[in-house]
Design a protein around this motif. Structure first.
Motif: not given
Length: 72
Positions: A4-15, A60-69
């Motif tokens: 499993a290789l980490l392909a990309e990371t995104k940061l999601r801010l929920v207001f 409201s919340s902070v989320e990290r979204a990692d996509n793995t190949e």
């Protein structure tokens, strides 16, 4: 064996932008791409806090979204 290789990371801010007629919160999200894969949870939270100061709505919340190949 598969890897499993980490392909990309995104940061999601929920207001929280308001309340609906039933009193439930209305949420709106903003997703930031091209986040460094090495960023720690603490670093991402600090960035989210700094960005939320620039917004009119409450964070409201902070989320990290990692996509793995998965490679075989």
């Amino acid at each position: 064996m598969a890897q499993a290789l980490l392909a990309e990371t995104k940061l999601r801010l929920v207001f929280e932008v308001g309340m609906d007629e039933k009193g439930a919160p209305i949420l709106k999200a903003k997703t930031l791409s091209n986040i460094k894969k090495e960023a720690t949870a603490n670093q991402l939270y600090q960035v989210a806090q700094a960005l939320s100061v620039l917004c009119n709505d409450q964070l409201s919340s902070v989320e990290r979204a990692d996509n793995t190949e998965i490679l075989a």
